[in-house]
Write a protein that holds these residues in place. Structure first.
Motif, short mmCIF file in Angstrom:
data_model
loop_
_atom_site.label_atom_id
_atom_site.label_comp_id
_atom_site.label_asym_id
_atom_site.label_seq_id
_atom_site.Cartn_x
_atom_site.Cartn_y
_atom_site.Cartn_z
N ARG A 151 -1.00 6.40 -3.20
CA ARG A 151 -2.02 5.57 -2.56
C ARG A 151 -3.39 5.83 -3.16
O ARG A 151 -4.18 4.92 -3.38
CB ARG A 151 -2.05 5.80 -1.06
N SER B 198 1.30 -2.43 -6.54
CA SER B 198 0.62 -2.02 -5.31
C SER B 198 -0.66 -2.83 -5.17
O SER B 198 -1.00 -3.67 -6.01
CB SER B 198 0.30 -0.53 -5.34
N ASN C 198 0.86 -1.17 0.00
CA ASN C 198 0.00 0.00 0.00
C ASN C 198 0.91 1.23 0.00
O ASN C 198 1.64 1.45 0.97
CB ASN C 198 -0.90 0.00 1.24
#
Length: 344
Positions: A187, A258, A180
């Motif tokens: 993000r 991610s 993350n």
């Protein structure tokens, strides 16, 4: 402290093994003969019983009793003493219940592989609980859906996004960084990429392999897939859409995978396998260079390529079993030419 004492006991067990001793938990009835009310390690060859360390008036004291015929185990003239605390039971590990063709479960498996957690978080089939509609499984998740993660205390955690964030947070550190992104804009890009998949794509993903479904509804949902591909292309190619003046990609939040990429990847595996084979698409990445670059980059990531292989093997089994004929897709695509099925 209790867990530390249990670890010490483990060392003694290993030391005893070199002398031909074996250690097993002492039964409750046998504990009485040791003069202690606490569990202990019992060495069968020596009948040595070692109760737990106790604290009396703030002072830690150890008491030992030896059954008739016992011998002290010595190594290098050092007497090894170990205890097993009543407060440090060996807990069952976290366990993921999932199957290879599970789209949402594939996300969690991908994270497990990325963080090398297979020994820490074993992956089991729901069939070990009797299947997703069994009473045992429904106690864990009344919705009867996969994946679920059972925790050491016996409770269950459903929903792939929740499980992803839980495992990522719990098992992140200096040598195993979080998937993350820490930078706030990165993000947000990762979250947005995942949101597009979960809010728009996965709700209609079943049009590629489920039934019964009337042809008009299926054709409309297949067409909408092109829109969602275009949205993903926009997020991967447009600098303004990336909330950054820097160059974007190849992944949704930058140069490394991610959570957003993990959420999206299994859905694209389904689409890349099914649309060309069952709906006559030639190239799902046609005129989408950003999405193609993302696809090539993430396939070079071992956790992703491994999940892809699992899903594709399961889809091939579906095909062999006649799934697309059984749910009516092959007939609709072949005979109903008034609908458009291919968009590349």
């Amino acid at each position: 402290i209790a867990c530390l004492l249990a670890a010490v006991a483990g060392v003694l067990v290993l030391s005893a093994a070199s002398f031909g001793y074996t250690a097993t938990p002492l039964s409750a009835s046998s504990i009485v003969s040791s003069g202690s009310s606490k569990p202990a390690v019992f060495f069968r060859k020596s009948n040595l019983v070692l109760p737990s360390i106790e604290t009396v008036n703030g002072i830690r004291k150890s008491t030992y009793s030896v059954k008739r015929g016992a011998q002290w185990i010595q190594q290098r003239n050092i007497l090894h003493r170990a205890v097993v605390s009543t407060n440090c039971a060996v807990a069952a590990p976290e366990t993921l219940y999932d199957i290879p063709v599970s789209n949402h479960g594939a996300r969690v498996r991908m994270l497990i592989y990325a963080k090398k957690l297979e020994d820490t978080v074993p992956i089991k089939s729901p069939q070990e609980l009797g299947g997703i509609k069994s009473e045992e499984f429904l106690k864990l998740n009344p919705l009867g859906k996969m994946p679920i993660l059972t925790l050491p205390d016996g409770t269950a955690m459903p929903e792939s996004t929740v499980i992803l964030r839980y495992l990522d947070k719990k098992y992140s550190g200096p040598e195993n960084p979080s998937l993350n992104p820490t930078q706030i804009e990165a993000r947000a890009r990762s979250d947005l990429f995942a949101q597009v998949i979960d809010s728009y794509f996965t709700p209609i993903q079943g049009c590629m392999y489920r039934g019964p479904m009337d042809a008009a509804t299926r054709a409309e949902q297949v067409k909408s897939i092109t829109t969602y591909f275009d949205v993903l292309e926009h997020l991967l190619s447009d600098k303004q859409a990336s909330f950054s003046k820097d160059s974007v990609g190849p992944f949704c939040a930058g140069e490394t995978p991610s959570l957003g990429d993990i959420v999206a990847f299994p859905t694209l595996v389904f689409a890349s396998w099914i649309l060309p084979r069952k709906f006559e698409w030639e190239d799902i990445f046609q005129s989408r260079p950003g999405l193609r670059r993302w696809w090539e980059a993430i396939n070079d990531w071992e956790p992703a390529s491994r999940v892809k292989s699992e899903i594709e093997s399961a889809l091939q089994e579906w095909d062999t079993s006649g799934r697309w004929e059984r749910v009516g897709i092959q007939e609709q695509v072949t005979l109903l030419d008034r609908f458009i099925w291919s968009y590349s």
